[in-house]
Each structure stands twice: as C-alpha cells, then as structure tokens.
Design an enzyme around this catalytic site. Structure first.
Site, PDB file in Angstrom:
ATOM      1  N   THR A 100      -0.784  34.724 -45.893  1.00 32.18           N
ATOM      2  CA  THR A 100       1.420  34.720 -45.380  1.00 32.18           C
ATOM      3  C   THR A 100       1.037  33.979 -44.229  1.00 32.18           C
ATOM      4  O   THR A 100       0.996  34.620 -42.876  1.00 32.18           O
ATOM      5  CB  THR A 100       1.496  36.288 -45.053  1.00 32.18           C
ATOM      6  OG1 THR A 100       1.088  36.479 -47.106  1.00 32.18           O
ATOM      7  CG2 THR A 100       3.026  35.471 -45.410  1.00 32.18           C
ATOM      8  N   LYS A 175       6.467  35.071 -51.567  1.00 30.58           N
ATOM      9  CA  LYS A 175       6.040  36.028 -50.863  1.00 30.58           C
ATOM     10  C   LYS A 175       7.141  36.385 -49.567  1.00 30.58           C
ATOM     11  O   LYS A 175       7.551  37.533 -49.244  1.00 30.58           O
ATOM     12  CB  LYS A 175       5.053  35.595 -49.178  1.00 30.58           C
ATOM     13  CG  LYS A 175       4.660  36.860 -49.006  1.00 30.58           C
ATOM     14  CD  LYS A 175       4.197  38.062 -49.820  1.00 30.58           C
ATOM     15  CE  LYS A 175       3.699  39.346 -48.265  1.00 30.58           C
ATOM     16  NZ  LYS A 175       2.446  38.628 -48.180  1.00 30.58           N
ATOM     17  N   LYS A 250       5.788  40.018 -39.023  1.00 29.33           N
ATOM     18  CA  LYS A 250       4.936  38.864 -39.596  1.00 29.33           C
ATOM     19  C   LYS A 250       6.371  38.223 -40.917  1.00 29.33           C
ATOM     20  O   LYS A 250       7.221  37.232 -40.463  1.00 29.33           O
ATOM     21  CB  LYS A 250       3.886  38.837 -39.500  1.00 29.33           C
ATOM     22  CG  LYS A 250       3.554  36.807 -39.794  1.00 29.33           C
ATOM     23  CD  LYS A 250       1.931  37.441 -40.056  1.00 29.33           C
ATOM     24  CE  LYS A 250       1.485  36.168 -41.436  1.00 29.33           C
ATOM     25  NZ  LYS A 250       0.233  36.589 -41.602  1.00 29.33           N
TER      26      LYS A 250
END
Length: 308
Positions: A100, A175, A250
């Site tokens: 990611t 995502k 994150k």
C-alpha cells in the site's frame, strides 16, 4: 487449490502479510522463490515451502511473475530502480506490487517496470493477516487489461475477490479511499460504544441493535472494538492485531495527502488521519486499530477530570 500450469513466482517481502500469501501460492502448486531482510520471516516462509533466495534480485531471476509486499513506496522504487530487481528479471516479467503506497509512487513504479521491458500491476490488498492466511483477501488492481488478466489466476489463489479498478495507480487509489472509510467508521463505532457506556447501555444491546439497523458496518460486525459481541475481533485478545494501528495511520496519511493534493475539504478524513497518527505513535504502536476506543475513553476521562 491446484493449477494446471505452475508458475515460478519471485516474492519479495515475507512478513505478516507476504509470508502467508506466498505460502498459499506454494499450496496451489506454484514454485515460489522468496526473499525478506528479516531472517525469521524468511525461515518461516521456507518452512511453508518457499525456496529462500539470496537477495531480492535473486528471487526475481527466472521468475514468470514477481510479487512485492513492502512497507512504503520508497522501498518499492528503490528495489525497482536501484537494487536490480527489474534488471534481474527476464524481459516481459509481470511485476505485481501488493504494497500500500502513494498513487504517484505506484505510477512511477509502473513506468519504471515498463521502461525496463516488463509488465506491471499495482494490487494492494484488504483483509488483514487473517485474510492473508485464509486466502480470502480482496485485491484492488490498477494497470492494463492484459496485465490484469495475466495476474488474476495468481491473485485468485491468495484472495476471494479481485477488482480491476482502472489504469496504473487505480488500485492504490481504491485502497486509500476504502481505508479512509474504514478508519472514520471505526472512530464513529468506538465513540458510539463509549457514549452507550455513559448512558448505561450494554455493549451487547448496542451491538444487537446497530448490527441489524442502519448503523451496520464492517467496523462493527467484523472488528467490533469492544470484547464480547464478535468473538473473533481483536478486542477479545487485548487488541493484538489484526490490522495494526500504525498501518491504519500510514494508510490514512496517504489518504490525507491525496485529499490535500486534490483540494478536497474532508474534515473527517483529515481528523481520522491525525487521531490515528497520534494513537499509533503512543499506546497503539503494537495494537489493532480498533484499540483506539481506549484512547477515546481516556480522552473523555481526562476532559471530565479537568472540568471538575
């Protein structure tokens, strides 16, 4: 799950997510040559049937497909550009990055792979460690139709759903949008339980109502932040991940950066990123992201004590 045409897969990044993913490829009959900087991760993967490689470049040598699962975009780009991963692979190798990372980094990695004569797909995942182990991940893929078609049989081994979201970087875009929803909803669910506690409402009663009413969401029904209603949730294991709070921080940081770059006024997305960054830097460093409910309780307690 067996396959008719076994492939040689180079797998770089064999941690909590990558290790089980690589193991599932082995179970399906593929030859997997893997590498990780952490010796313990490499040893665990070897025990699951992954052939240990001497380096990332060694894992890519002779591979039909190279899968990467790394912490951040800088690691992906360094491997691709500076550490010989692209150069070690045979022309036409398919590179599938399941990390990611920032959309811009994903597009840069795609461009670097194509310039080196390869195919590329960004395919971040949702489902956490449990999904990686069970082979039930959701893959969000970005890249061309041909690359997606080539990768899909492998992704189907590691997950239960694969969505082609668009061109390069589209998987990463999906995502971070998905995890912004997840982070915001977990804060909302946690605040609702804390409010219920203050009003004398039991956790089970609130769950029984909200899980079958308009408040229903994944953060409630699958990852409930209080122990009891959902036995498999990390709340019943003292908030052991699960999906670790630093990973949520994150992902929300990436979403916040994208919001600012796009000029979108999203107070909830920015606030969720801020709160998870603070939580992950403190008590949440080793906890599941649902453990933020404890920080919410503590904040309310501190405010009440200050007010009194």
């Amino acid at each position: 799950m067996s396959i008719s045409t076994p492939l040689t897969v180079g797998f770089v990044g064999l941690g909590h997510m990558g290790g089980p993913m690589a193991a599932n490829l082995v179970k399906a009959g593929h030859r997997v040559r893997g590498y990780d900087l952490v010796a313990e991760s490499l040893e665990a993967a070897e025990a699951a049937g992954v052939e240990p490689a001497a380096s990332a470049a060694d894992a890519a040598t002779g591979a039909d497909v190279v899968v990467t699962m790394l912490p951040a975009g800088r690691h992906v780009l360094a491997l691709y550009r500076d550490e010989g991963l692209l150069a070690a692979a045979a022309p036409g190798t398919l590179f599938v990055d399941c990390s990611t990372i920032d959309v811009a980094d994903a597009r840069a990695a795609h461009e670097a792979a194509v310039a080196a004569g390869h195919q590329a797909l960004d395919a971040p995942v949702s489902g956490g460690v449990a999904g990686a182990e069970a082979g039930t991940l959701t893959f969000m893929a970005g890249g061309g139709e041909a690359e997606f078609a080539r990768a899909e049989p492998l992704l189907a081994v590691m997950g239960k759903k694969t969505v082609h979201c668009g061109g390069p970087g589209a998987g990463q875009a999906a995502k971070i949008c998905n995890n912004m929803i997840l982070g915001i909803s977990m804060i909302a669910v946690s605040e609702a339980f804390v409010l219920g506690e203050s009003l004398g409402l039991s956790h089970q009663a609130l769950f029984d109502v909200a899980s079958t009413a308009s408040g229903q969401c994944w953060s409630l029904t699958s990852n409930c932040p209080v122990p009891g209603p959902v036995p498999a949730s990390p709340a019943n294991r003292d908030y052991r991940p699960g999906f670790a709070a630093p990973l949520m921080a994150k992902d929300l940081g990436l979403a916040a950066d994208a919001l600012r770059a796009s000029g979108i006024d999203s107070a909830f997305g920015i606030e969720a990123a801020k709160r998870y960054a603070e939580y992950a830097a403190g008590a949440g460093a080793t906890e599941d992201f649902s453990g933020i409910i404890r920080e919410i309780r503590e904040t309310i307690t501190e405010r009440n004590e200050t007010a009194s």
